[in-house]
Design a protein around this motif. Structure first.
Motif, PDB file in Angstrom:
ATOM      1  N   TYR A 160      -9.353 -12.134   5.869  1.00 33.79           N
ATOM      2  CA  TYR A 160      -9.467 -11.766   4.469  1.00 33.79           C
ATOM      3  C   TYR A 160      -8.665 -12.690   3.579  1.00 33.79           C
ATOM      4  N   GLN A 217       0.798  -1.220   0.000  1.00 32.06           N
ATOM      5  CA  GLN A 217       0.000   0.000   0.000  1.00 32.06           C
ATOM      6  C   GLN A 217       0.837   1.280   0.000  1.00 32.06           C
ATOM      7  N   ASN A 267      -1.590 -10.300   8.799  1.00 33.16           N
ATOM      8  CA  ASN A 267      -2.593  -9.261   8.946  1.00 33.16           C
ATOM      9  C   ASN A 267      -3.967  -9.793   8.558  1.00 33.16           C
ATOM     10  N   GLU A 268      -4.885  -9.751   9.504  1.00 36.90           N
ATOM     11  CA  GLU A 268      -6.287 -10.068   9.232  1.00 36.90           C
ATOM     12  C   GLU A 268      -6.475 -11.327   8.382  1.00 36.90           C
ATOM     13  N   TRP A 304      -6.408  -0.862  -1.670  1.00 39.45           N
ATOM     14  CA  TRP A 304      -6.900  -2.113  -2.249  1.00 39.45           C
ATOM     15  C   TRP A 304      -7.953  -1.838  -3.329  1.00 39.45           C
ATOM     16  N   HIS A 322       0.996  -8.961   4.853  1.00 43.07           N
ATOM     17  CA  HIS A 322      -0.208  -8.119   4.759  1.00 43.07           C
ATOM     18  C   HIS A 322      -0.776  -8.269   3.344  1.00 43.07           C
ATOM     19  N   TRP A 361     -19.044   1.242   4.606  1.00 40.32           N
ATOM     20  CA  TRP A 361     -18.891   0.349   5.764  1.00 40.32           C
ATOM     21  C   TRP A 361     -18.333   1.074   6.986  1.00 40.32           C
ATOM     22  N   SER A 372      -9.308  -8.822  12.448  1.00 41.42           N
ATOM     23  CA  SER A 372     -10.152  -7.740  11.970  1.00 41.42           C
ATOM     24  C   SER A 372     -11.549  -7.965  12.506  1.00 41.42           C
TER      25      SER A 372
HETATM   26  C1  PNW Z   1      -7.799  -2.984   6.961  1.00 46.18           C
HETATM   27  N1  PNW Z   1     -14.110  -4.126   7.746  1.00 46.18           N
HETATM   28  O1  PNW Z   1      -8.711  -3.955   6.549  1.00 46.18           O
HETATM   29  C2  PNW Z   1      -6.509  -3.375   6.277  1.00 46.18           C
HETATM   30  O2  PNW Z   1      -5.635  -4.052   7.159  1.00 46.18           O
HETATM   31  C3  PNW Z   1      -5.797  -2.252   5.598  1.00 46.18           C
HETATM   32  O3  PNW Z   1      -4.857  -2.765   4.679  1.00 46.18           O
HETATM   33  C4  PNW Z   1      -6.779  -1.307   4.942  1.00 46.18           C
HETATM   34  O4  PNW Z   1      -6.148  -0.307   4.179  1.00 46.18           O
HETATM   35  C5  PNW Z   1      -7.616  -0.710   6.050  1.00 46.18           C
HETATM   36  O5  PNW Z   1      -8.331  -1.730   6.723  1.00 46.18           O
HETATM   37  C6  PNW Z   1      -8.635   0.315   5.587  1.00 46.18           C
HETATM   38  O6  PNW Z   1      -9.622  -0.267   4.787  1.00 46.18           O
HETATM   39  C7  PNW Z   1     -10.043  -3.946   6.871  1.00 46.18           C
HETATM   40  O7  PNW Z   1     -14.874  -4.751   6.990  1.00 46.18           O
HETATM   41  C8  PNW Z   1     -10.865  -4.770   6.154  1.00 46.18           C
HETATM   42  O8  PNW Z   1     -14.543  -3.554   8.740  1.00 46.18           O
HETATM   43  C9  PNW Z   1     -12.214  -4.839   6.444  1.00 46.18           C
HETATM   44  C10 PNW Z   1     -12.731  -4.072   7.453  1.00 46.18           C
HETATM   45  C11 PNW Z   1     -11.899  -3.237   8.184  1.00 46.18           C
HETATM   46  C12 PNW Z   1     -10.564  -3.175   7.884  1.00 46.18           C
END
Ligand code: PNW
Length: 497
Positions: A177, A26, A173-174, A446, A128, A357, A236
């Motif tokens: 996803y 990013q 990371n998360e 993204w 990530h 969202w 997340s």
């Molecule tokens: C994060 N939701 O992901 C990521 O770790 C980052 O790379 C991204 O840039 C950032 O959020 C902002 O979008 C998320 O659905 C994915 O709540 C989904 C959610 C929140 C954060």
């Protein structure tokens, strides 16, 4: 100063970690430079129509790969004690495994050395979402258990090299996803489908393999390597409040938490997936062997949550039909989620009409921290908010740079969240040990590309100049007021004190 009189004089717990966060693809740019191999995101952004709304990509945007010294100098000048970026796996192993790219390695040697020189502590993510494309092409990336060994090989290599300077490691990371793979498997037109079929199955497979990959690295880190730092992965999730006091809606909230947080939190705190996942998903959900359960249990040193917003949640009619159909409304939690309160008000302001969202729900972060640590996972020793942040607004909405840097909705969001994180610590006695704001500057968001800006610094996409926004000064001022740690000596001057 805080608007909330309850905490005007409250101080943060000692050693509270705070700073800015980001990720390699990013912010780095230099996607084709110095031996970096492609990741799935090069494929997605360049080859898949509609994947990125504005047809941008991470090839250049930000160029932190070349500008990291300037970026770190500013962080230090402002006194920011922590920075939470990620390392790019395909920069180190251009093919995911096999030969090492010495130029990429040298780059991260320099990055770490620079942070050490400036006294900025890294909280470093190893992965990530930038899965090496070679591993995707070869065997389907995270859907295939083969990726576990390749990831472990990469992770051990990086940790062995930098552990001395890295107090906090995030393996993944998360994992929710799963590298976005579950969402694009159905589009078999653009990639081989590896016989995995619809998204519903790929999602749980990817999650399973991320958990095993994390656990193997964490086990090795603690028991064999005996690392100096702490290790976990970044979850997340968002705060859920029931639509009503009905037992059905309460059950929907607990189901939603199981599917979002329990999916990963269950295995490492309890040794297995929550019963509700097993009941609903049946054969779609992979199973752990007894040996794997032992490996995963206790594999995190603390709970890391990326928490941006909150929703109202209610029951839906046919949970079972929804659970097995990835295109059903409400899938995969199979509950209803809404940004409107039961009495018809919006839950909070939205920074940007394109990011539906994300509403500002500061009270939610306080309740969420309490829910996670006291109700959902009481075994958790401490919790860090490893990402929170706000999108505001689309580039096209600006008329000039002042508009872009006068980001009062983001400033308000950040202050509200910090106030409530502090209240969770002081009033609710939650052991909250850190907070990182997403993101250091506007970056490649993204699927939203360059159209959505999350930075506390404005990035001019042409000149690459970074300009601090009001929200960054607000953040510094908040930490100064509440006893946050600062590095360097210039912060009082910066804040005009
Ligand atoms: C994060 N939701 O992901 C990521 O770790 C980052 O790379 C991204 O840039 C950032 O959020 C902002 O979008 C998320 O659905 C994915 O709540 C989904 C959610 C929140 C954060």
């Amino acid at each position: 100063a805080s608007s909330n009189p309850e905490i005007a004089n409250a101080k943060l717990p000692a050693n509270f970690a705070w700073g800015l966060s980001s990720s390699a693809y990013q912010i780095e740019g230099a996607a084709k430079d110095e031996g970096r191999g492609p990741s799935i995101w090069d494929l997605l952004s360049h080859r898949v129509p509609g994947q990125v709304v504005d047809d941008t990509n991470g090839d250049i945007l930000g160029q932190h790969y070349y500008l990291y010294k300037q970026d770190f100098a500013r962080l230090q000048k402002l006194g920011t004690p922590w920075f939470s970026p990620s390392i790019s796996w395909p920069r180190i192993f251009p093919f995911g495994s096999g030969p090492i790219n010495e130029a990429g390695l040298k780059h991260y040697d320099d990055v770490i050395a620079e942070l050490v020189k400036l006294g900025i502590k890294p909280a470093l993510s190893l992965f990530h979402w930038d899965t090496p494309l070679a591993l995707f092409n070869e065997y389907g990336g995270w859907t295939n258990p083969k990726i576990i060994d390749d990831y472990v090989n990469y992770a051990k290599f990086i940790i062995s090299r930098y552990d001395e300077h890295v107090p906090v490691w995030f393996t993944i990371n998360e994992p929710q996803y799963c590298n976005w793979q579950y969402s694009y498997y159905p589009a078999g037109e653009y990639y081989p489908s590896y016989g995995i079929g619809p998204g519903a199955k790929a999602r749980w497979l990817c999650g399973h393999h991320t958990l095993l990959a994390h656990a193997k690295v964490a086990k090795w880190y603690k028991e064999e390597f005996k690392g100096k730092g702490r290790i976990t992965f970044k979850n997340s999730g968002n705060y859920f409040e029931a639509n009503s006091t009905s037992t059905e809606d309460a059950a929907a909230v607990s189901r939603a938490y199981d599917f979002v947080l329990g999916w990963f939190g269950g295995p490492w705190t309890d040794g297995d997936y929550p019963q509700s996942l097993k009941d609903t998903l049946g054969d779609l959900l992979p199973t752990f062997t007894e040996k794997e359960k032992k490996l995963i249990k206790g594999s995190c040193d603390f709970y890391a949550i990326d928490a941006y917003t909150g929703y109202y949640v209610g029951a839906i009619n046919d949970v079972q039909a929804c659970a097995t159909n990835s295109s059903a409304g409400g899938w995969p939690e199979c509950v209803s989620q809404s940004s409107v309160t039961p009495d018809g008000f919006g839950v909070g302001p939205s920074g940007d009409l394109g990011v539906t969202w994300l509403k500002s729900t500061p009270g939610g972060i306080r309740s969420f921290l309490k829910t996670i640590t006291k109700d959902l996972f009481p075994a958790v020793p401490d919790i860090m908010v490893t990402e929170f942040g706000f999108a505001e607004p689309f580039e096209s909405e600006y008329t000039n740079i002042q508009d872009a840097t006068w980001d009062l909705r983001r400033a308000d969001y950040i202050q509200g969240y910090l106030d409530n994180i502090l209240l969770a610590a002081t009033e609710d006695k939650v052991n909250v040990t850190g907070a990182f704001i997403w993101s250091i500057f506007d970056n490649f968001e993204w699927g939203s590309g360059a159209a959505v800006r999350f930075g506390v610094q404005y990035l001019n996409y042409t000149s690459l100049e970074r300009t601090p926004k009001a929200s960054l000064f607000q953040t510094l001022n908040w930490f100064k007021t509440h006893g946050g740690e600062f590095v360097g000596s210039d912060v009082n001057a910066t804040l005009g004190r």
